[in-house]
Design an enzyme around this catalytic site. Structure first.
Site, PDB file in Angstrom:
ATOM      1  N   ARG A  62       2.306  -9.943   0.238  1.00 26.33           N
ATOM      2  CA  ARG A  62       2.699  -8.723  -0.451  1.00 26.33           C
ATOM      3  C   ARG A  62       3.195  -7.633   0.491  1.00 26.33           C
ATOM      4  O   ARG A  62       3.753  -6.630   0.054  1.00 26.33           O
ATOM      5  CB  ARG A  62       1.541  -8.190  -1.315  1.00 26.33           C
ATOM      6  N   CYS A  68      -5.670  -4.066 -13.565  1.00 27.68           N
ATOM      7  CA  CYS A  68      -5.731  -2.896 -12.684  1.00 27.68           C
ATOM      8  C   CYS A  68      -4.743  -3.026 -11.537  1.00 27.68           C
ATOM      9  O   CYS A  68      -4.709  -2.198 -10.640  1.00 27.68           O
ATOM     10  CB  CYS A  68      -7.141  -2.683 -12.156  1.00 27.68           C
ATOM     11  N   HIS A  72       0.810  -1.215   0.000  1.00 28.97           N
ATOM     12  CA  HIS A  72       0.000   0.000   0.000  1.00 28.97           C
ATOM     13  C   HIS A  72       0.839   1.258   0.000  1.00 28.97           C
ATOM     14  O   HIS A  72       0.413   2.283  -0.518  1.00 28.97           O
ATOM     15  CB  HIS A  72      -1.003  -0.029   1.146  1.00 28.97           C
ATOM     16  N   ARG A 125     -14.976  -0.981  -7.701  1.00 33.31           N
ATOM     17  CA  ARG A 125     -14.830  -2.267  -7.016  1.00 33.31           C
ATOM     18  C   ARG A 125     -15.578  -2.182  -5.690  1.00 33.31           C
ATOM     19  O   ARG A 125     -15.368  -1.230  -4.929  1.00 33.31           O
ATOM     20  CB  ARG A 125     -13.357  -2.550  -6.743  1.00 33.31           C
ATOM     21  N   GLU A 154      -7.788 -12.393  -9.062  1.00 33.22           N
ATOM     22  CA  GLU A 154      -6.719 -12.170  -8.085  1.00 33.22           C
ATOM     23  C   GLU A 154      -6.260 -13.490  -7.479  1.00 33.22           C
ATOM     24  O   GLU A 154      -5.307 -13.542  -6.721  1.00 33.22           O
ATOM     25  CB  GLU A 154      -7.218 -11.278  -6.947  1.00 33.22           C
ATOM     26  N   ARG A 160     -11.106   2.019  -5.648  1.00 33.03           N
ATOM     27  CA  ARG A 160     -10.976   1.201  -4.426  1.00 33.03           C
ATOM     28  C   ARG A 160     -11.885   1.798  -3.359  1.00 33.03           C
ATOM     29  O   ARG A 160     -11.465   2.686  -2.617  1.00 33.03           O
ATOM     30  CB  ARG A 160      -9.535   1.232  -3.918  1.00 33.03           C
ATOM     31  N   ASN A 211      -1.569  -7.630  -8.186  1.00 36.79           N
ATOM     32  CA  ASN A 211      -0.883  -7.583  -6.877  1.00 36.79           C
ATOM     33  C   ASN A 211      -1.239  -8.827  -6.065  1.00 36.79           C
ATOM     34  O   ASN A 211      -0.376  -9.535  -5.562  1.00 36.79           O
ATOM     35  CB  ASN A 211      -1.313  -6.347  -6.079  1.00 36.79           C
ATOM     36  N   ASP A 212      -2.534  -9.070  -5.933  1.00 33.68           N
ATOM     37  CA  ASP A 212      -2.938 -10.246  -5.176  1.00 33.68           C
ATOM     38  C   ASP A 212      -2.681 -11.521  -5.975  1.00 33.68           C
ATOM     39  O   ASP A 212      -2.369 -12.562  -5.405  1.00 33.68           O
ATOM     40  CB  ASP A 212      -4.420 -10.151  -4.776  1.00 33.68           C
TER      41      ASP A 212
HETATM   42  C1  PEP Z   1      -4.674  -6.157  -6.862  1.00 36.39           C
HETATM   43  O1  PEP Z   1      -4.678  -7.005  -5.965  1.00 36.39           O
HETATM   44  O2  PEP Z   1      -3.921  -6.205  -7.857  1.00 36.39           O
HETATM   45  C2  PEP Z   1      -5.587  -5.002  -6.783  1.00 36.39           C
HETATM   46  C3  PEP Z   1      -5.703  -4.173  -7.794  1.00 36.39           C
HETATM   47  O3  PEP Z   1      -6.256  -4.799  -5.611  1.00 36.39           O
HETATM   48  P1  PEP Z   1      -5.584  -4.229  -4.248  1.00 36.39           P
HETATM   49  O4  PEP Z   1      -4.187  -3.801  -4.584  1.00 36.39           O
HETATM   50  O5  PEP Z   1      -6.433  -3.111  -3.784  1.00 36.39           O
HETATM   51  O6  PEP Z   1      -5.649  -5.428  -3.370  1.00 36.39           O
HETATM   52 MG    MG Z   2      -6.348  -7.031  -4.607  1.00 35.35          MG
END
Ligand code: PEP
Ligand code: MG
EC number: 2.7.3.9
Length: 556
Positions: A449, A486, A186, A325, A415, A288, A438-439
């Site tokens: 992460r 995304c 984050h 989302r 994800e 988000r 990311n996930d």
């Molecule tokens: C992701 O996981 O790639 C995503 C876009 O969601 P977040 O980063 O908010 O978990």
């Molecule tokens: Mg995510």
């Protein structure tokens, strides 16, 4: 003497300024006996510290205004509570140091509050904050939380949680450096949203002395400690050159032969819209919404409050696409009223869509608020669910959208590897896919992460991740549906070309990255992107994949 430290650059640009540390939790002061003749001096120290903290809280309240003012003024009253201060005096008189006496007096008051019904129990966190502030002042250590500074600074932290970052004043933060975190943490996402340079996964960052001047290069991951004047000038010039090159690119995202790839923005709320519009975003690819829920972890925001926030975003893109989302709570974004607090492994527990299916009233309110906000606007609203694992999840979400009377396209985020592997089956229930890389990386590589030590697995160039992207994009093509990205992978200009070559149909990223991606994409044809993607997938590791794609694109 200038030294250079190296981490992972996650948000472009150069920041030069003095270091300020994010204050960490105040440790328990040791129980040490003082001499009786020192008691009056310790009592005076304790009172002065409590008074200063009270005055500071009142001053912050005046600056903040509104509801925050009431909270801060109530905290100031706690700092100056006569009974508490009398208790501190008594403890010092029998041999405690000032800091230990404050710590113990607050502890006994805390126990009283915690057992005194729901409302007062809710004030315990405020009381702890006051205690930490007084103890920190007495010990001469940084205040917990966001630094108190009127001057712009480079923020150093172990890592930043969304709750910390909500309190940051973007006008004061020149850049970030964190010890932990990877490209998808984050801290990295927030830095890109704010458009400030950032370097993460830099061991030893916490040891930089408060006030040291550093130059942070968010493109290379370098942090220069005590840079010379010449170095500072050189870096500033380099940053200006990079910016000027970017300003020259504009218009919709496309390859050099005109294959369109809409470039969309990732936002956390109405406050991010202006940056998205000025970067030329063609819409929003990821809103988000959980940031709206972080203000008050005790309850969901009312339907009216949500309608207002959604409307502000939808109105900013009259003919554009806005992908919202639904709430992604749990794991790294826990919400007290929704997330089970006792999970052994929250990232693998009840989070994202799973949380919403357990709390259908929260999902219903959110979908109804979206329907109300979109009513009468010409926008293309799309709504998607986080953490969809299979067709059953996708159907549950689509059913909830239909029941709420939402006139929008419903989609699923990919994800979890299972959703990528069975993308065609998921697509029987929804109209589009959006890859949350990311996930997807976290779950593909079993690598948290948020943990810097495993950040190498978070590298979105990993061929296994590229394979899952390709599978999803191929499935969407076969079903005649769209598949965007995304996750933060979309913000890497070279990787954006590779994703395009894999068949991804749109790219969504923090607004600050859009010009970089647009400029790079415009340099290559779709066929070149496809060749680069094939070359990257043919390798066995992230670095090799990056080099292979680079070699194809630069015609080596
Ligand atoms: C992701 O996981 O790639 C995503 C876009 O969601 P977040 O980063 O908010 O978990
Ligand atoms: Mg995510």
């Amino acid at each position: 003497m200038e030294t250079t430290l190296r981490g992972v650059g996650v948000s472009h640009g150069v920041a030069i300024g003095e270091v300020r540390h994010m204050g960490t939790a105040v440790l328990e002061p040791p129980a040490r006996q003082i001499r009786p003749q020192d008691a009056p001096r310790e009592q005076a120290r304790a009172r002065q510290a409590a008074e200063a903290v009270g005055a500071d809280l009142n001053a912050r309240g005046q600056l903040a205004g509104g509801e925050a003012q009431a909270v801060l003024e109530a905290q100031a009253l706690m700092a100056q509570d006569p009974e508490l201060l009398a208790d501190v005096d008594r403890r010092i008189a029998v041999g405690s140091t000032a800091e230990r006496a404050v710590y113990d007096a607050f502890a006994s008051y805390r126990a009283l509050l915690a057992g005194a019904g729901e409302y007062l129990a809710g004030r315990v966190a405020d009381l702890d904050d006051v205690r930490n502030r007084i103890v920190a002042r007495l010990l001469g250590v940084p205040m917990p939380g966001v630094p108190d500074s009127d001057e712009p600074y480079v923020l150093i932290a172990r890592d930043l949680a969304p709750a910390d970052t909500a309190l940051l004043d973007p006008a004061l933060v020149l850049g970030f450096v964190t010890e932990e975190g990877g490209p998808t943490s984050h801290s990295a996402i927030l830095a890109r949203a704010l458009g400030v340079p950032a370097v993460v996964a830099l061991p030893g960052a916490g040891e930089l002395a408060e006030g040291t001047v550093v130059a942070v290069d968010g493109s290379t991951g370098e942090v220069f400690v005590e840079p010379s004047r010449d170095k500072q000038a050189e870096l500033t010039e380099l940053a200006a050159e990079r910016k000027a090159a970017l300003a020259a690119s504009s218009g919709p995202g496309a390859t050099s032969d005109g294959h369109k790839v809409p470039l969309l923005a990732n936002i956390g709320g109405p406050a991010d819209v202006a940056a998205a519009v000025s970067a030329g975003a063609e819409g929003v690819g990821l809103f988000r919404t959980e940031f709206l829920f972080l203000d008050d972890s005790a309850r969901a925001p009312s339907q009216e409050k949500q309608v207002e926030a959604y409307r502000q975003v939808l109105e900013a893109f009259p003919e554009g696409r806005v992908v919202v989302r639904v709430l992604d709570a749990g794991a790294d974004k826990p919400l007290a009223f929704l997330s089970p607090g006792d999970e052994p492994n929250p990232a693998l527990g009840v989070r994202g869509l799973r949380t919403l299916l357990d709390h259908p009233e929260v999902l219903r309110t959110q979908l109804q608020a979206l329907a109300e906000a979109a009513a009468g606007l010409p926008v293309y609203l799309e709504v998607m669910a986080p953490m969809v694992a299979d067709r059953r999840d996708a159907k549950a979400f689509a059913d909830a959208c239909r029941e709420a009377g939402l006139a929008a396209k419903f989609g699923a985020m990919v994800e979890i590897p299972s959703a990528a592997l069975r993308a065609r089956s998921v697509l029987q229930e929804v109209e589009f896919l959006s890859l949350g890389t990311n996930d997807l990386a976290q779950y593909t590589f079993a690598a948290d992460r948020q943990v810097g030590a495993v950040s190498r697995y978070q590298d979105p160039w990993q061929p296994a991740l590229l394979d899952l992207v390709a599978l999803s994009a191929e499935a969407a093509k076969a079903e005649g549906k769209s598949c965007g990205v995304c996750g933060e992978a979309a913000a890497d200009p070279l990787l954006a070309c590779v994703l395009t070559g894999l068949g991804v149909t749109s790219l969504s990223m923090g607004a600050a990255s859009i010009p970089y991606v647009r400029a790079t994409l415009a340099k290559y044809t779709l066929a070149q992107c496809e060749r680069a993607a094939a070359a990257a997938r043919a390798t066995d590791g992230a670095d090799e994949a990056r080099r292979a794609a680079q070699a194809v694109l630069s015609g080596e």
